[in-house]
Design a protein around this motif. Structure first.
Motif, PDB file in Angstrom:
ATOM      1  N   ASP A 195       0.310  -1.241   0.224  1.00  0.00           N
ATOM      2  CA  ASP A 195      -0.417  -0.246  -0.349  1.00  0.00           C
ATOM      3  C   ASP A 195       0.976   1.251  -0.129  1.00  0.00           C
ATOM      4  O   ASP A 195       1.630   1.312   1.352  1.00  0.00           O
ATOM      5  CB  ASP A 195      -1.157   0.085   1.283  1.00  0.00           C
ATOM      6  CG  ASP A 195      -2.136   1.053   1.221  1.00  0.00           C
ATOM      7  OD1 ASP A 195      -1.693   2.735   0.780  1.00  0.00           O
ATOM      8  OD2 ASP A 195      -3.399   0.530   1.504  1.00  0.00           O
ATOM      9  N   ARG A 197       0.052   4.899  -0.502  1.00  0.00           N
ATOM     10  CA  ARG A 197       0.095   5.770   0.569  1.00  0.00           C
ATOM     11  C   ARG A 197       0.415   5.538   1.713  1.00  0.00           C
ATOM     12  O   ARG A 197       0.997   6.640   2.168  1.00  0.00           O
ATOM     13  CB  ARG A 197      -1.547   6.145  -0.311  1.00  0.00           C
ATOM     14  CG  ARG A 197      -1.978   6.526  -1.352  1.00  0.00           C
ATOM     15  CD  ARG A 197      -3.440   6.269  -1.468  1.00  0.00           C
ATOM     16  NE  ARG A 197      -4.533   5.455  -0.898  1.00  0.00           N
ATOM     17  CZ  ARG A 197      -5.695   5.989  -0.684  1.00  0.00           C
ATOM     18  NH1 ARG A 197      -5.882   6.814  -1.434  1.00  0.00           N
ATOM     19  NH2 ARG A 197      -6.052   4.769  -0.967  1.00  0.00           N
ATOM     20  N   CYS A 275       2.070  -1.922 -10.539  1.00  0.00           N
ATOM     21  CA  CYS A 275       0.964  -0.265  -9.982  1.00  0.00           C
ATOM     22  C   CYS A 275       0.061  -0.311 -10.555  1.00  0.00           C
ATOM     23  O   CYS A 275      -0.649  -0.478 -11.556  1.00  0.00           O
ATOM     24  CB  CYS A 275       1.988   0.550  -9.893  1.00  0.00           C
ATOM     25  SG  CYS A 275       2.004   1.585  -9.219  1.00  0.00           S
ATOM     26  N   GLU A 276      -0.968  -0.019  -9.278  1.00  0.00           N
ATOM     27  CA  GLU A 276      -2.765   0.195  -9.900  1.00  0.00           C
ATOM     28  C   GLU A 276      -2.490   1.702  -9.438  1.00  0.00           C
ATOM     29  O   GLU A 276      -1.612   2.297  -8.054  1.00  0.00           O
ATOM     30  CB  GLU A 276      -3.357  -0.539  -8.716  1.00  0.00           C
ATOM     31  CG  GLU A 276      -3.574  -1.756  -9.014  1.00  0.00           C
ATOM     32  CD  GLU A 276      -4.113  -2.755  -8.361  1.00  0.00           C
ATOM     33  OE1 GLU A 276      -4.742  -1.826  -6.782  1.00  0.00           O
ATOM     34  OE2 GLU A 276      -5.105  -3.882  -8.536  1.00  0.00           O
ATOM     35  N   PHE A 277      -3.002   2.498 -10.408  1.00  0.00           N
ATOM     36  CA  PHE A 277      -2.921   3.978  -9.981  1.00  0.00           C
ATOM     37  C   PHE A 277      -4.254   4.987  -9.563  1.00  0.00           C
ATOM     38  O   PHE A 277      -5.468   3.966 -10.149  1.00  0.00           O
ATOM     39  CB  PHE A 277      -2.272   5.117 -11.337  1.00  0.00           C
ATOM     40  CG  PHE A 277      -0.563   4.758 -11.534  1.00  0.00           C
ATOM     41  CD1 PHE A 277      -0.032   5.152 -11.020  1.00  0.00           C
ATOM     42  CD2 PHE A 277      -0.518   3.439 -12.529  1.00  0.00           C
ATOM     43  CE1 PHE A 277       1.099   5.098 -11.034  1.00  0.00           C
ATOM     44  CE2 PHE A 277       0.405   3.316 -12.752  1.00  0.00           C
ATOM     45  CZ  PHE A 277       1.523   3.707 -11.923  1.00  0.00           C
ATOM     46  N   ASP A 278      -4.232   6.376  -9.031  1.00  0.00           N
ATOM     47  CA  ASP A 278      -6.146   6.306  -8.926  1.00  0.00           C
ATOM     48  C   ASP A 278      -6.137   7.311 -10.145  1.00  0.00           C
ATOM     49  O   ASP A 278      -5.068   7.390 -11.273  1.00  0.00           O
ATOM     50  CB  ASP A 278      -5.662   7.288  -7.390  1.00  0.00           C
ATOM     51  CG  ASP A 278      -4.584   8.341  -7.559  1.00  0.00           C
ATOM     52  OD1 ASP A 278      -4.335   8.433  -8.930  1.00  0.00           O
ATOM     53  OD2 ASP A 278      -4.510   8.602  -5.919  1.00  0.00           O
ATOM     54  N   ALA A 279      -6.759   7.919  -9.603  1.00  0.00           N
ATOM     55  CA  ALA A 279      -7.772   8.712 -11.417  1.00  0.00           C
ATOM     56  C   ALA A 279      -7.026   9.513 -10.681  1.00  0.00           C
ATOM     57  O   ALA A 279      -6.916  10.066 -12.600  1.00  0.00           O
ATOM     58  CB  ALA A 279      -9.189   9.423 -10.808  1.00  0.00           C
ATOM     59  N   SER A 280      -6.480  10.443 -10.339  1.00  0.00           N
ATOM     60  CA  SER A 280      -5.285  11.179 -10.746  1.00  0.00           C
ATOM     61  C   SER A 280      -3.771  10.681 -11.263  1.00  0.00           C
ATOM     62  O   SER A 280      -2.913  11.824 -11.711  1.00  0.00           O
ATOM     63  CB  SER A 280      -5.357  12.283  -9.763  1.00  0.00           C
ATOM     64  OG  SER A 280      -4.685  11.586  -8.263  1.00  0.00           O
ATOM     65  N   LYS A 282      -1.832   8.961  -9.270  1.00  0.00           N
ATOM     66  CA  LYS A 282      -0.746   8.896  -8.370  1.00  0.00           C
ATOM     67  C   LYS A 282      -0.744   7.430  -8.511  1.00  0.00           C
ATOM     68  O   LYS A 282      -1.282   6.789  -8.063  1.00  0.00           O
ATOM     69  CB  LYS A 282      -1.217   9.545  -7.381  1.00  0.00           C
ATOM     70  CG  LYS A 282      -0.820  11.278  -7.363  1.00  0.00           C
ATOM     71  CD  LYS A 282      -1.363  11.589  -6.056  1.00  0.00           C
ATOM     72  CE  LYS A 282      -0.916  13.493  -5.965  1.00  0.00           C
ATOM     73  NZ  LYS A 282      -1.686  13.931  -5.166  1.00  0.00           N
ATOM     74  N   LEU A 284      -1.479   4.278  -6.578  1.00  0.00           N
ATOM     75  CA  LEU A 284      -2.079   3.804  -5.173  1.00  0.00           C
ATOM     76  C   LEU A 284      -1.256   2.401  -4.157  1.00  0.00           C
ATOM     77  O   LEU A 284      -1.294   2.156  -3.577  1.00  0.00           O
ATOM     78  CB  LEU A 284      -3.143   3.194  -6.339  1.00  0.00           C
ATOM     79  CG  LEU A 284      -4.166   2.837  -4.806  1.00  0.00           C
ATOM     80  CD1 LEU A 284      -4.844   4.738  -3.887  1.00  0.00           C
ATOM     81  CD2 LEU A 284      -6.132   2.996  -5.938  1.00  0.00           C
ATOM     82  N   ARG A 285      -1.774   1.189  -5.108  1.00  0.00           N
ATOM     83  CA  ARG A 285      -1.422  -0.011  -5.034  1.00  0.00           C
ATOM     84  C   ARG A 285      -0.412  -0.877  -5.734  1.00  0.00           C
ATOM     85  O   ARG A 285      -0.016  -0.630  -7.153  1.00  0.00           O
ATOM     86  CB  ARG A 285      -2.400  -1.189  -4.973  1.00  0.00           C
ATOM     87  CG  ARG A 285      -3.305  -0.255  -3.328  1.00  0.00           C
ATOM     88  CD  ARG A 285      -4.566  -1.604  -3.786  1.00  0.00           C
ATOM     89  NE  ARG A 285      -4.804  -2.721  -3.185  1.00  0.00           N
ATOM     90  CZ  ARG A 285      -4.871  -3.494  -3.666  1.00  0.00           C
ATOM     91  NH1 ARG A 285      -4.443  -3.919  -5.069  1.00  0.00           N
ATOM     92  NH2 ARG A 285      -4.631  -4.880  -3.377  1.00  0.00           N
TER      93      ARG A 285
END
Length: 703
Positions: A195, A197, A275-280, A282, A284-285
């Motif tokens: 994680d 963040r 890598c998983e990214f958020d909507a912006s 960045k 994430l996981r």
């Protein structure tokens, strides 16, 4: 007699055997002349010749054999001698089985066997075979059983193939089970999720165990620092760079690195993830898996090492090939000499035996004639020199019969110390050096002692009869590189060395020392066969010999013998054996009439009764007729269908067994394997005298 005509009336009645049956003199058998054969016999032979299956007719109580072309091919080397031969004489090793067949079928019964296991003599050696056998009575003209029709189909290949198939099936099942277990276990070492963040790490139990987390650490809160500390320091920077690349670009993550285990060693792993990214956009996981690649990396390391060493290995292979080609040329030369030597030795030793036997008889008849005794003694010395020359030639060609046993080199050196000193003279000092616990070797002790004596005498001559000869025994381990060019495999060896400080030899002489008849000694001082004999004996014993020498510095001869892990042979007690016989009956089997006559007279003068046969066929006929004998004294190499080894095989299965004493000038491996005699094989080499003959006869009878 349609089947005997030149132009057969029906297909399948042709072939070689129709002509052989027509040409055979049947009047010498119970069947009588072929023109007088009964109609039932004619019909049975017609059926037999027309069959594509191997078939043989056993006619009459003795089972005289008539067979077709297919059976002739099955009989191999015994064809055509089996035609018209009684079955028990033709197949002596299964005589009891064939007698049972005749008894049952001539009484009206039938027999059949599926894959019947038998032991047949092929090329003079027992061999396991399997057969489908079918036996049926053949009626005569009076409808009473007069013969037996046998169908013989060899199934050896089928039986062995079926056994191999069953073995392969069992192996396949075992391999399949192992594959299923491997697949269920798998190379997966666990999965993880980072994680980003919160900068927390979670994983399953296998992941935590791989990175050496304490057992009580929560799997959803694994300290990242512990994982980093477990990575090999040399790999950590590469791992960080690949993680940073994935976080920055979204490129799938894949890294290979080493993880330290609790024992301190390292395990190669491959970490893969994304890598998983958020909507912006960045990070994430960061989920991923850990795979065990230790075996692959180990193989890659081995391959890399192999590649780096390839040039050297190629050079070594080239050198080994050149050496092998030289050894092949030497082997071919040895084989050619050996073939010539073997034939010459057999005939030469037979001639020597005739001369020696008659000289000994002459000496006994003229005991009081001093002139005769003197001339006989001189002639016998010449016979012994001729026998020694023949023996040396056979030794060089690696065709002498050996009787090896397991010995401790210390016992051999202790036993021949006095002999060496007496042979070398008082002006020669002998120093013996052996390890505290020397390994045992499997050799013919007499031949080894002769080899050591030959080398020691050469060393004495090189020092002009004065100085010190060192005899050294060593336990050594030879690796593959040390065995290049020696013709022996890597392993444990005992090295026996004979070292002198004599005049030494130049390279051109050193390259020829093992060649037969090559000598640097003056005429009359040597035959040039001493080192040739040593070379042949060592090679025949599975070893290697090499000689190094420098002018003015001396010579070192080194013999290598493979280590034996078998228990050492015990010392045989020496007893004075009674020379005179006790009226035992001895069957003398010898094709040379002069040798046979002299041997019989020597045996009868020693108190034995004798029975004679000119070959193995005559001898087997006498034995099957029930002539009782106490010992079979047989030449090894004889003409005829039945070999001396067949006589020995028959004698061994009798109750009680009949002892066998072989004699020969050259055995040609008929009673030995690679010229190695088994412990229960007794051989009296030609030429022999009356004392050696009676002593050996008493020894074999006593056992």
């Amino acid at each position: 007699m349609q089947f005997l005509s030149q132009n057969h009336g029906c297909p399948g009645w042709g072939g070689e055997m129709a002509g052989r049956i027509r040409a055979f003199d049947w009047s010498q058998t119970e069947l009588g002349a072929i023109e007088q054969w009964s109609a039932s016999l004619h019909n049975a032979v017609q059926v037999l010749l027309a069959s594509p299956l191997p078939m043989v007719m056993l006619w009459g109580r003795q089972g005289f054999m008539i067979y077709n072309d297919a059976y002739a091919e099955f009989a191999g080397g015994r064809h055509p001698y089996l035609l018209g031969c009684a079955v028990e004489l033709g197949w002596p090793e299964v005589a009891e089985f064939n007698r049972h067949v005749l008894d049952v079928c001539l009484a009206g019964g039938t027999l059949s066997y599926r894959s019947k296991e038998l032991v047949l003599l092929r090329n003079g050696k027992p061999e396991d075979v399997w057969m489908d056998l079918y036996y049926s009575p053949v009626p005569g003209d009076d409808q009473a059983p007069a013969g037996v029709l046998a169908v013989v189909v060899e199934t050896t290949e089928h039986v062995l193939t079926e056994r191999a198939r069953q073995t392969a099936e069992r192996s396949y099942r075992a391999v399949n089970e192992r594959i299923q277990l491997a697949l269920s276990a798998g190379p997966l070492l666990g999965s993880f999720v980072w994680d980003i963040r919160t900068d927390t790490l979670s994983g399953d139990e296998r992941f935590a165990r791989t990175f050496n987390y304490p057992p009580d650490t929560p799997l959803d809160a694994l300290p990242i620092e512990i994982a980093r500390q477990s990575i090999h320091p040399d790999d950590l920077e590469e791992v960080n760079q690949r993680v940073e690349l994935t976080l920055r670009t979204g490129t799938p993550y894949s890294a290979e690195y080493r993880v330290r285990r609790l024992g301190g060693d390292y395990l190669w792993v491959q970490a893969s993830g994304r890598c998983e990214f958020d909507a912006s956009g960045k990070p994430l996981r960061f989920p991923g898996v850990l795979i065990d690649i230790n075996e692959r990396k180990t193989a890659e390391a081995s391959l890399l090492k192999f590649t780096r060493d390839l040039e050297q290995r190629v050079a070594n292979e080239v050198q080994a090939r050149l050496t092998a080609e030289e050894q092949l040329r030497q082997s071919q030369k040895l084989e050619a000499i050996g073939g010539l030597t073997g034939g010459v030795a057999h005939d030469f030793n037979n001639l020597l035996q005739v001369i020696a036997g008659n000289l000994h008889l002459l000496a006994r008849h003229e005991r009081d004639n001093a002139n005769v005794q003197r001339r006989v003694s001189a002639s016998l010395e010449a016979v012994e020199r001729g026998a020694k020359l023949s023996s040396q030639l056979l030794a060089f060609a690696r065709r002498q019969p050996l009787s090896p046993a397991v010995y401790n080199p210390r016992r051999i050196y202790d036993g021949m110390g006095e002999l060496l000193q007496r042979a070398l003279g008082e002006t020669i000092q002998i120093e013996v050096s052996l390890p505290d616990e020397p390994w045992c070797i499997h050799v013919d002790r007499n031949q080894l002692e002769n080899a050591l004596l030959n080398l020691a005498i050469n060393a004495r001559d090189a020092m002009h009869g004065e100085g010190t000869i060192r005899l050294i025994g060593e336990n050594i381990v030879l690796d593959e590189s040390s065995c290049v060019g020696k013709g022996i495999p890597a392993g444990d060896y005992v090295r026996l060395s004979v070292i002198d400080r004599g005049v030494g030899m130049p390279p051109d002489v050193l390259n020829q020392v093992f060649e037969p008849f090559f000598t640097t000694k003056t005429d009359g001082q040597g035959t040039g066969l001493g080192l040739s004999m040593v070379f042949g004996f060592v090679k025949q014993s599975g070893g290697h010999i090499e000689i190094s020498s420098s002018l003015g510095e001396g010579t070192r001869a080194q013999m290598y013998f493979p280590r034996s892990l078998q228990p050492e042979a015990g010392e045989e007690a020496q007893h004075d054996l009674l020379q005179l016989g006790g009226q035992e009956m001895i069957l003398v089997v010898e094709d040379n009439e002069e040798v046979r006559g002299a041997s019989v007279e020597l045996l009868e003068q020693s108190g034995y009764r004798t029975l004679t046969a000119a070959n193995g066929d005559e001898a087997m006929k006498l034995l099957l007729e029930g002539r009782a004998v106490d010992l079979i004294f047989t030449d090894v190499v004889m003409p005829g269908l039945i070999k001396s080894s067949d006589l020995a095989a028959w004698a061994k299965v009798q109750s009680p067994p009949v002892p066998v004493l072989f004699t020969s000038g050259h055995t040609r491996d008929i009673i030995s394997r690679d010229h190695q005699l088994s412990p229960d094989t007794h051989l009296l080499s030609k030429p022999y005298g009356p004392d050696a003959l009676t002593r050996m006869v008493r020894t074999v009878l006593g056992r």
